[in-house]
Structure formats: C-alpha cells, structure tokens
Design a protein around this motif. Structure first.
Motif, PDB file in Angstrom:
ATOM      1  N   ASN A 147       1.230   3.871   6.417  1.00 55.95           N
ATOM      2  CA  ASN A 147       0.088   2.566   5.729  1.00 55.95           C
ATOM      3  C   ASN A 147      -0.576   2.716   6.452  1.00 55.95           C
ATOM      4  N   VAL A 202       0.892  -1.346   0.162  1.00 56.80           N
ATOM      5  CA  VAL A 202      -0.083  -0.002  -0.236  1.00 56.80           C
ATOM      6  C   VAL A 202       0.966   0.605   0.074  1.00 56.80           C
ATOM      7  N   HIS A 224       5.009  -9.163  -4.211  1.00 54.40           N
ATOM      8  CA  HIS A 224       4.214  -9.257  -4.421  1.00 54.40           C
ATOM      9  C   HIS A 224       3.122  -9.700  -5.458  1.00 54.40           C
ATOM     10  N   HIS A 263       3.107 -10.146   2.879  1.00 53.17           N
ATOM     11  CA  HIS A 263       1.228 -10.271   2.795  1.00 53.17           C
ATOM     12  C   HIS A 263       2.071  -7.984   2.694  1.00 53.17           C
ATOM     13  N   GLY A 264       1.484  -7.112   2.562  1.00 58.57           N
ATOM     14  CA  GLY A 264       0.641  -6.089   2.238  1.00 58.57           C
ATOM     15  C   GLY A 264       1.078  -5.647   3.323  1.00 58.57           C
ATOM     16  N   SER A 265       1.513  -4.597   3.440  1.00 54.23           N
ATOM     17  CA  SER A 265       1.540  -3.756   4.264  1.00 54.23           C
ATOM     18  C   SER A 265      -0.213  -2.364   5.368  1.00 54.23           C
ATOM     19  N   ALA A 266      -0.655  -3.035   4.687  1.00 55.99           N
ATOM     20  CA  ALA A 266      -1.961  -2.354   5.578  1.00 55.99           C
ATOM     21  C   ALA A 266      -2.012  -1.848   6.950  1.00 55.99           C
ATOM     22  N   ASP A 267      -1.725  -3.602   7.606  1.00 52.41           N
ATOM     23  CA  ASP A 267      -1.527  -4.027   8.678  1.00 52.41           C
ATOM     24  C   ASP A 267      -0.422  -3.996   9.747  1.00 52.41           C
ATOM     25  N   GLY A 316       1.036  -7.970   9.613  1.00 54.11           N
ATOM     26  CA  GLY A 316       0.224  -8.847   8.542  1.00 54.11           C
ATOM     27  C   GLY A 316       0.241 -10.437   8.682  1.00 54.11           C
ATOM     28  N   ASN A 353      -3.482  -8.039   0.634  1.00 54.76           N
ATOM     29  CA  ASN A 353      -4.668  -7.054   2.247  1.00 54.76           C
ATOM     30  C   ASN A 353      -4.770  -8.040   2.613  1.00 54.76           C
ATOM     31  N   GLU A 354      -5.324  -8.372   4.004  1.00 56.77           N
ATOM     32  CA  GLU A 354      -6.817  -8.556   4.600  1.00 56.77           C
ATOM     33  C   GLU A 354      -6.530  -7.244   5.891  1.00 56.77           C
ATOM     34  N   ALA A 355      -7.089  -6.050   4.781  1.00 58.16           N
ATOM     35  CA  ALA A 355      -7.258  -4.945   6.104  1.00 58.16           C
ATOM     36  C   ALA A 355      -8.267  -4.954   6.051  1.00 58.16           C
TER      37      ALA A 355
END
Length: 439
Positions: free
Chosen positions: A188, A2, A102, A148-152, A155, A110-112
């Motif tokens: 993020n 993100v 990714h 995993h993404g960086s929304a969390d 993650g 992302n599991e945001a």
C-alpha cells in the motif's frame, strides 16, 4: 484500508445496499435526544452463558450492578427486589469487539500526502453520527478501534469507542483506553507514493522513510531531554526546542506511550518490523492482517506480538496470496494471541460468523473462537481488563443472541453497554430504548 479487495467488495456490496436501503426508509436518530436513566441493577437468569474465560455455563445468571458484572454463575445472590429478566435458555456472551475498523471516518481514513503522519488523530475525523455504528451495535458489537488507513508507513493515532450510538462524540469514547498508533508496510505505501514517483516506491523505500523518521524522533527526544535536565538544574540559558507535533508523536512511540499496530502481510516483513522495533526500543502490539503469521508464529510468540487477522479472506493482492484459512488457529497453537477483525463496515455485522470459521478451519474450540472476537480483540486494544469476557468487575457489555452465537442463524436480540440496554430488536423502529425522539 487501501487495498485491492475487489472480489470481496463485490460480494459485500449487494448485502450492504440492501441494508442501506432498509435503513434509508427509517428516519434519522435525533442527536439531541438524551438517554433515559439507566437501569442500575438487574439479573439475567436462565441463560446459557458463553463466558470467554470460564467456558459454558448452562442455566446461568448474571447480576449487573452500576454498569458492572457483580456476579455470575449457576446462581447469584442479588438483593430482593432487583429486577430479574428470564432469558429462557438463550445464549449470552460478552459484547463483540472489533479491533480493526474504519467505520465512521467518512473519506478521511488516509492522510496520504506524506508517508509519515503520526500526528493525525482519528478522533478528529470520527463521525459519531455514522449509521455504520448503529449497524455494528445491532450486530452485537459493543466496542471498536478505529484506525488510520494503510497508505502511510506511519499513519495516525487510533480512537477506541463504545458503540453508544446516539450519544455525543465525547461520550462515545472508551474511557481510559490506551493510545494506539497505526504503522503500515508492504504494497500500500509503495503503491500510493510510488505511483506519484515519490519516495517510497519499493519495500526498501518503505523501511528507509520509517527508519529516517524514527531517527529524527530519537534526536528530537534527546534535545528535549537535554533541555529538561538543564531547566531542572536552573540553567537560565537553556534554550527550549521548538515543539513539533509530528516528532512529538514519534517520540511518544519511542517512549512507549503508544500501542503500536502494524498493517503487514508477509512473514519477512514481520521480522523486519520487529528488528526495527528493537533497534529503536519500542514494542509492537499487533500485526494487522498478518496473513503469513503461520510461517513465523514462533518468532511472534517470542516477542509477545498478537495478530489481528481475517478468517479466510485472501488473494485480493500479491501479498495476500500465501494466506491460508488455518492461519489463525495455527498461530494460536504456537502461543500467539489471535483476534479476528472486520476491516469492513459490512463484515463487522457478522463477526460472530467470522470467528466460527476458525472452528471449521483448524478446529478452534467454542471458547477459543469467541475469544478471537471478545477477549483477544480487547487485548489488541489494551482494554482486556475492562471488557471481553463475562467476569466479575468487568463492564456489563453483554449480548443476548437469538440462537447459538457461532451460527449463521444467530442475530443479536438485545445489547447492553455498561449495563444499559442499548439495543432491543423486539422494539419498533431502530430498537433503541434510550431514545424518545427520532424513532
């Protein structure tokens, strides 16, 4: 993942569209096809070897046997009758490794829905048929870690693959690669959840939810340890705690079962993350992006933390403004292990050029630049004993380059993975010699 990288994305879109258009003209590889029997033994001869660990070897040879590097040097003593491939003076390196990608995760990066999701597994989202894997292979990338993404703030769990495009999902997983997990701090998480008026919306909130989650994991682990101790003593009244997948994953972080990777940009946040790791008793493997690492390189070296960074990408958001293109080499000179990564389905196709920029900015040597996309990247992923250099006993993941590999003119002509020729640019179609169908 993100990020507000509009400027870089815009530059990348044109090239990506061109490559997509070219790819779209080709038929799709049939996943039912099976690889041919691999060549178990051969010799590459008359090559310029860039070994990543033993410098450059002119007119060198590599003896490959049973998927491993059996010998290398100016001469090798292979048995009579072993096939010999004359490289005619071209360059051979270890396979390129991308320690932050990714690709092949579709829109499921992302599991945001919560800032703490350590039980998410990227293996469950891994789209092994994604064309991005093939493009990376054709650029000499033989292994990658998909994160995993960086929304969390915390993650999910990463998956490490070998780019054997066309095989089944299970056969592409890197055998024995250690488990890794992705944390993230900074703009993020607070942007994703703050925009919904949820916690976290500030850096204070970021670290508060991370600390709270780790504290819950510590208590969960204590409950299980107490139960296990009672059960071993034969206490029939011992009550088994309820299994919680989220807390189980976090408890494994505290138990040291994961390599912890943290998306982080700012120097002050590196120190906060390191302090929290000490507080809860786990180790940080590497900071990813790490654009301000040069400010606290001594502290990172002291803690044995690596960085997985860009060569010269900066300014795409506030926390990326203090980036400098000398970051990688300055940190390396302080003793920090440095890898250059893509974080992009497009840049993964030119990691050799990204590494070459460190020679321009900071004066990295040829071997140091190569290590950033081979051996050091392997270390970030915990597989440096298997891949990342031309050394006896390592997997025969090798790339034959058309030109000097740290040059804009070089392309991967041939790519071997585990001693099997997996890409050959001279062949028609996709240049994949192991498949008889779909080419």
């Amino acid at each position: 993942m993100v990020r507000s990288s509009l400027s870089r994305a815009a530059l990348a879109i044109a090239a990506l569209l061109l490559s997509c258009a070219a790819f779209a003209q080709q038929p799709v590889v049939q996943q039912t096809a099976q690889p041919a029997t691999p060549t178990s033994e051969f010799v590459l001869r008359n090559a310029t070897l860039l070994t990543s660990t033993h410098g450059r070897i002119e007119r060198g040879s590599i003896h490959v046997k049973d998927g491993k590097i059996a010998a290398f040097g100016t001469t090798v003593n292979a048995p009579a009758g072993v096939p010999v491939i004359d490289i005619a003076g071209k360059f051979v390196t270890a396979g390129i490794i991308d320690s932050h990608s990714h690709m092949a995760l579709s829109d499921d990066v992302n599991e945001a829905t919560s800032p703490i999701v350590p039980h998410m597994r990227m293996e469950d989202a891994f789209v092994y048929t994604d064309k991005a894997i093939y493009r990376a292979l054709a650029a000499g990338v033989t292994s990658a870690m998909l994160l995993h993404g960086s929304a969390d703030m915390i993650g999910g769990q990463s998956v490490v693959i070998k780019n054997k495009f066309g095989l089944s999902k299970e056969k592409m997983l890197f055998p024995g690669a250690p488990a890794s997990i992705k944390f993230a701090s900074g703009e993020n998480p607070k942007r994703v959840f703050g925009s919904r008026e949820q916690l976290p919306s500030t850096r204070m909130g970021n670290f508060a939810v991370q600390r709270q989650a780790l504290q819950e994991a510590r208590e969960y682990m204590r409950e299980w340890d107490d139960y296990t101790a009672k059960a071993k003593k034969g206490d029939k009244d011992a009550k088994q705690p309820k299994r919680d997948l989220k807390l189980e994953a976090l408890a494994d972080v505290l138990r040291g079962k994961f390599l912890v990777h943290i998306h982080c940009y700012r120097a002050d946040e590196f120190l906060t993350e390191l302090q929290m790791a000490k507080e809860f008793g786990y180790k940080v493997r590497a900071f990813h992006h790490a654009l301000e690492a040069y400010k606290v390189a001594d502290e990172l070296e002291k803690e044995g933390v690596g960085i997985d960074t860009f060569a010269d990408w900066w300014g795409y958001k506030y926390e990326a403004w203090d980036a400098i293109p000398w970051n990688a080499v300055m940190s390396m000179r302080k003793g920090v292990r440095v890898a250059i990564k893509s974080d992009s389905d497009d840049y993964i196709r030119r990691l050799n050029q990204e590494a070459a920029k460190t020679m321009r900015y900071g004066g990295a040597t040829e071997q140091e630049a190569l290590q950033m996309i081979t051996l050091n990247a392997a270390w970030i992923m915990g597989v440096e004993d298997r891949v990342g250099s031309i050394d006896v006993g390592k997997d025969a993941d090798l790339v034959l380059w058309s030109d000097y590999p740290l040059s804009t003119y070089a392309v991967a002509d041939k790519v071997w993975i585990d001693g099997q020729l997996w890409f050959d640019r001279s062949l028609p179609g996709y240049g994949m010699p192991n498949y008889k169908e779909g080419l």
